[in-house]
Design a protein around this motif. Structure first.
Motif, PDB file in Angstrom:
ATOM      1  N   ASN A 164       1.743  11.113 -10.495  1.00 55.04           N
ATOM      2  CA  ASN A 164       1.003  12.380 -10.622  1.00 55.04           C
ATOM      3  C   ASN A 164       1.955  13.553 -10.837  1.00 55.04           C
ATOM      4  O   ASN A 164       1.674  14.450 -11.651  1.00 55.04           O
ATOM      5  CB  ASN A 164       0.142  12.624  -9.381  1.00 55.04           C
ATOM      6  CG  ASN A 164      -1.123  11.793  -9.390  1.00 55.04           C
ATOM      7  OD1 ASN A 164      -1.586  11.382 -10.443  1.00 55.04           O
ATOM      8  ND2 ASN A 164      -1.679  11.548  -8.219  1.00 55.04           N
ATOM      9  N   ALA A 194       2.433   1.602  -3.406  1.00 62.55           N
ATOM     10  CA  ALA A 194       1.447   2.020  -4.407  1.00 62.55           C
ATOM     11  C   ALA A 194       1.146   3.513  -4.265  1.00 62.55           C
ATOM     12  O   ALA A 194       1.048   4.229  -5.270  1.00 62.55           O
ATOM     13  CB  ALA A 194       0.173   1.196  -4.268  1.00 62.55           C
ATOM     14  N   LEU A 195       0.987   3.979  -3.024  1.00 61.70           N
ATOM     15  CA  LEU A 195       0.738   5.408  -2.806  1.00 61.70           C
ATOM     16  C   LEU A 195       1.923   6.250  -3.271  1.00 61.70           C
ATOM     17  O   LEU A 195       1.756   7.300  -3.906  1.00 61.70           O
ATOM     18  CB  LEU A 195       0.438   5.680  -1.333  1.00 61.70           C
ATOM     19  CG  LEU A 195      -0.927   5.203  -0.835  1.00 61.70           C
ATOM     20  CD1 LEU A 195      -1.020   5.387   0.681  1.00 61.70           C
ATOM     21  CD2 LEU A 195      -2.042   5.970  -1.529  1.00 61.70           C
ATOM     22  N   ASP A 196       3.127   5.778  -2.973  1.00 62.07           N
ATOM     23  CA  ASP A 196       4.335   6.490  -3.391  1.00 62.07           C
ATOM     24  C   ASP A 196       4.432   6.532  -4.914  1.00 62.07           C
ATOM     25  O   ASP A 196       4.714   7.590  -5.494  1.00 62.07           O
ATOM     26  CB  ASP A 196       5.567   5.813  -2.788  1.00 62.07           C
ATOM     27  CG  ASP A 196       6.831   6.611  -3.017  1.00 62.07           C
ATOM     28  OD1 ASP A 196       6.806   7.854  -2.834  1.00 62.07           O
ATOM     29  OD2 ASP A 196       7.853   5.979  -3.389  1.00 62.07           O
ATOM     30  N   GLN A 209       0.836  -1.202   0.000  1.00 61.64           N
ATOM     31  CA  GLN A 209       0.000   0.000   0.000  1.00 61.64           C
ATOM     32  C   GLN A 209       0.875   1.258   0.000  1.00 61.64           C
ATOM     33  O   GLN A 209       0.625   2.195  -0.760  1.00 61.64           O
ATOM     34  CB  GLN A 209      -0.931  -0.005   1.206  1.00 61.64           C
ATOM     35  CG  GLN A 209      -1.886   1.165   1.246  1.00 61.64           C
ATOM     36  CD  GLN A 209      -2.802   1.115   2.461  1.00 61.64           C
ATOM     37  OE1 GLN A 209      -2.563   0.345   3.386  1.00 61.64           O
ATOM     38  NE2 GLN A 209      -3.825   1.937   2.463  1.00 61.64           N
ATOM     39  N   ASP A 210       1.896   1.277   0.843  1.00 60.98           N
ATOM     40  CA  ASP A 210       2.806   2.432   0.879  1.00 60.98           C
ATOM     41  C   ASP A 210       3.491   2.625  -0.470  1.00 60.98           C
ATOM     42  O   ASP A 210       3.596   3.757  -0.971  1.00 60.98           O
ATOM     43  CB  ASP A 210       3.865   2.254   1.971  1.00 60.98           C
ATOM     44  CG  ASP A 210       3.278   2.331   3.374  1.00 60.98           C
ATOM     45  OD1 ASP A 210       2.131   2.804   3.523  1.00 60.98           O
ATOM     46  OD2 ASP A 210       3.984   1.898   4.325  1.00 60.98           O
ATOM     47  N   ALA A 266       1.942   6.262  -7.039  1.00 61.40           N
ATOM     48  CA  ALA A 266       0.868   7.121  -7.554  1.00 61.40           C
ATOM     49  C   ALA A 266       1.238   8.591  -7.409  1.00 61.40           C
ATOM     50  O   ALA A 266       1.001   9.399  -8.323  1.00 61.40           O
ATOM     51  CB  ALA A 266      -0.435   6.818  -6.820  1.00 61.40           C
ATOM     52  N   THR A 267       1.850   8.938  -6.277  1.00 55.84           N
ATOM     53  CA  THR A 267       2.274  10.333  -6.060  1.00 55.84           C
ATOM     54  C   THR A 267       3.329  10.738  -7.080  1.00 55.84           C
ATOM     55  O   THR A 267       3.236  11.815  -7.707  1.00 55.84           O
ATOM     56  CB  THR A 267       2.825  10.499  -4.627  1.00 55.84           C
ATOM     57  OG1 THR A 267       1.814  10.103  -3.700  1.00 55.84           O
ATOM     58  CG2 THR A 267       3.237  11.925  -4.354  1.00 55.84           C
TER      59      THR A 267
END
Length: 168
Positions: free
Chosen positions: A124, A116-118, A113-114, A120-121
């Protein structure tokens, strides 16, 4: 104490079940040179009454059978106790492993999860940078047209200079 006497009686009964009784040994086999008779007449011919055909057990035989039953019962109880202890240990190990695996899964899911968030950031940010570059490049199209016009003018000027310098 009652269980041990019950076990003795059971053992004696089991031993007697393996040996033919007087009744079984005294009944002649059919098909031999003897005439066939009904069971009651055969017993009466040998001097036995059909009402007395049940074997009588003495108190010591019953106690021996009870002791055997008691011993067998204790062995079975110990076997079940050992089986349940083994099952309890196996279940404890499985439960422990399951808890460890669940904790590992939770940790791995957290890391994914971490990540994936990283990702995605960062994705972006990259997209936003590309959009800004695209906006900046729109002004570069007019600049490129101006540069092309200037290059043509420079080429024309260069040609003219070359013609003037080649005059003999």
């Amino acid at each position: 104490m009652e269980e041990s006497s019950l076990a003795r009686t059971s053992a004696a009964a089991a031993d007697e079940a393996d040996q033919p009784s007087e009744l079984e040994a005294s009944i002649p086999e059919a098909g031999a040179d003897q005439p066939t008779t009904t069971p009651n007449t055969a017993l009466e011919a040998q001097g036995l009454d059909s009402r007395e055909s049940k074997p009588k057990f003495s108190q010591s035989d019953i106690l021996k059978a009870v002791e055997v039953v008691e011993r067998d019962s204790l062995a079975i109880a110990e076997s079940f106790s050992s089986l349940f202890a083994s099952l309890r240990l196996a279940l404890s190990e499985v439960t422990s492993c399951s808890v460890d695996h669940m904790q590992c899964f939770a940790d791995a899911a957290g890391y994914v999860q971490d990540s994936a968030l990283d990702a995605a950031t960062k994705g972006n940010r990259y997209i936003n940078s590309c959009l800004r570059l695209n906006e900046e490049m729109k002004g570069a199209d007019t600049l490129a047209m101006q540069v092309k016009i200037l290059r043509r003018n420079v080429d024309v000027l260069d040609s003219a200079v070359n013609k003037l310098l080649r005059l003999p």
